[in-house]
Motif scaffolding. Structure first.
Motif, PDB file in Angstrom:
ATOM      1  N   GLU A   1       0.834  -1.192   0.000  1.00 42.74           N
ATOM      2  CA  GLU A   1       0.000   0.000   0.000  1.00 42.74           C
ATOM      3  C   GLU A   1       0.877   1.253   0.000  1.00 42.74           C
ATOM      4  OE1 GLU A   1      -3.091   0.181  -0.518  1.00 42.74           O
ATOM      5  OE2 GLU A   1      -3.685  -1.916  -0.304  1.00 42.74           O
TER       6      GLU A   1
ATOM      7  N   HIS B   1      -0.169   4.985   0.094  1.00 40.09           N
ATOM      8  CA  HIS B   1      -0.677   5.633   1.295  1.00 40.09           C
ATOM      9  C   HIS B   1       0.427   6.151   2.211  1.00 40.09           C
ATOM     10  CE1 HIS B   1      -4.820   4.652   0.347  1.00 40.09           C
ATOM     11  NE2 HIS B   1      -4.389   3.460  -0.010  1.00 40.09           N
TER      12      HIS B   1
ATOM     13  N   THR C   1      -1.501  11.996   1.769  1.00 37.03           N
ATOM     14  CA  THR C   1      -0.671  10.885   1.318  1.00 37.03           C
ATOM     15  C   THR C   1      -0.358  11.055  -0.163  1.00 37.03           C
ATOM     16  OG1 THR C   1      -2.516   9.502   0.630  1.00 37.03           O
ATOM     17  CG2 THR C   1      -1.876   9.389   2.956  1.00 37.03           C
TER      18      THR C   1
END
Length: 340
Positions: A164, A167, A192
């Motif tokens: 991820e 993020h 982010t």
């Protein structure tokens, strides 16, 4: 890694997103996949319906197995699309479609795996051509969100590293950023990479810059991303041009930061619908400067190749390659294959 050694052929491979689903057939291991159909996701109730229609389009070469990448989270033998109401249950799909075997991949896991199959015509270098090292390869893709994944190699085995990375938090780094950054609409209380580096992020950036151009932030934030890109490319809208330029600056910086995290001497590859819409605005020298401006490790960043992926055909080739020689790829087959 399990002892699973081969997928039965003919093999159907599919790249399924929230809008479209592409299906291709490879009749035998090592044979290039041939596109058989492209379907609208919304026109089908679920993956079984779409896959059965694609199988019918294969004619006499009925597929015996399937490898599917889906634009959404994958857990073992199941997946769901992020931007369409499709749920994938591998064993149920195998039963409904008469398949001997199958495998589900996340779309950016597949994008990472595709880096093992990239050929010269699949990419366009950004800046000077640099010989790739044997370190990990990294792929980033601003689309509906910001996908990030890497591919590591150990001997002759490839290991995808999905995560991820979109993020991770980002912040201002120059006076230009300091001006608009307080006006960015935070998401979940944070700014982010994905807050700005995706389609909705382009809109947020457009809204944050609006006061500098005498525009209303609410109206600016409602302009569709393709319209912002078109206006920037036309060259007669300073607001859209600034939005695109800063978007590309932030993308280059973020790509460089993540490249440092992975030690991506094997190369950094950029893809995704938003980026392709803005590709003609990339100034290679400027983009590369933002990518490599990583004091005190600038020299390390300068050793990393950087390229734009031109199209998604390599994704289908990669899935066909996995089907031909699955043992080259560390994919926990025992937990993921549709049939034991």
């Amino acid at each position: 890694m399990s002892e699973f050694s081969a997928f039965a052929h003919p093999l159907i491979v599919a790249d399924i997103g929230g809008t479209n689903a592409r299906f291709a057939l490879t009749r035998a291991p090592g044979e290039p996949p041939r596109l058989v159909t492209k379907l609208a996701t919304a026109a089908h109730a679920g993956p079984e319906d779409a896959l059965n229609e694609a199988i019918a389009a294969c004619g006499e070469a009925r597929p015996r197995a399937a490898i599917i990448c889906a634009a959404g989270p994958v857990t073992g033998r199941t997946a769901r699309l992020t931007n369409a109401p499709w749920h994938f249950d591998g064993p149920a799909i195998a039963q409904a479609c008469g398949l001997e075997q199958g495998l589900l991949l996340n779309d950016f896991e597949a994008a990472a795996l595709s880096l093992a199959f990239v050929e010269e015509g699949d990419v366009s270098p950004i800046g000077p051509s640099i010989v790739a090292g044997r370190g990990p390869k990294l792929v980033l893709g601003p689309g509906t969100g910001l996908g990030v994944a890497a591919l590591a190699r150990c001997g002759e085995t490839f290991l995808p590293l999905p995560g991820e990375g979109g993020h991770v938090g980002i912040g201002p780094q120059d006076a230009e950023d300091d001006n608009y950054w307080p006006r960015i609409a935070r998401q979940h209380g944070r700014v982010t990479a994905e807050t700005l580096l995706c389609g909705p992020g382009l809109q947020r950036l457009h809204a944050a810059l609006a006061p500098d151009f005498g525009a209303d932030p609410s109206e600016a934030g409602a302009v569709p991303p393709p319209q912002i890109a078109e206006a920037a490319l036309a060259g007669n809208d300073p607001h859209a041009a600034a939005t695109a330029r800063i978007f590309l600056k932030l993308l280059a910086r973020t790509a460089g930061d993540l490249a440092l995290v992975f030690g991506a001497t094997g190369g950094v590859f950029l893809r995704g619908g938003v980026l392709h819409a803005l590709a003609r605005l990339i100034e290679p020298e400027t983009f590369r400067r933002h990518f490599t401006g990583k004091a005190p490790v600038d020299a390390f960043a300068r050793a990393m190749p950087l390229a734009l992926m031109l199209e998604d055909a390599v994704i289908l080739r990669a899935m066909a390659g996995i089907g031909a020689d699955p043992q080259r790829f560390a994919l926990a087959y025992g937990e993921r294959l549709w049939r034991a």
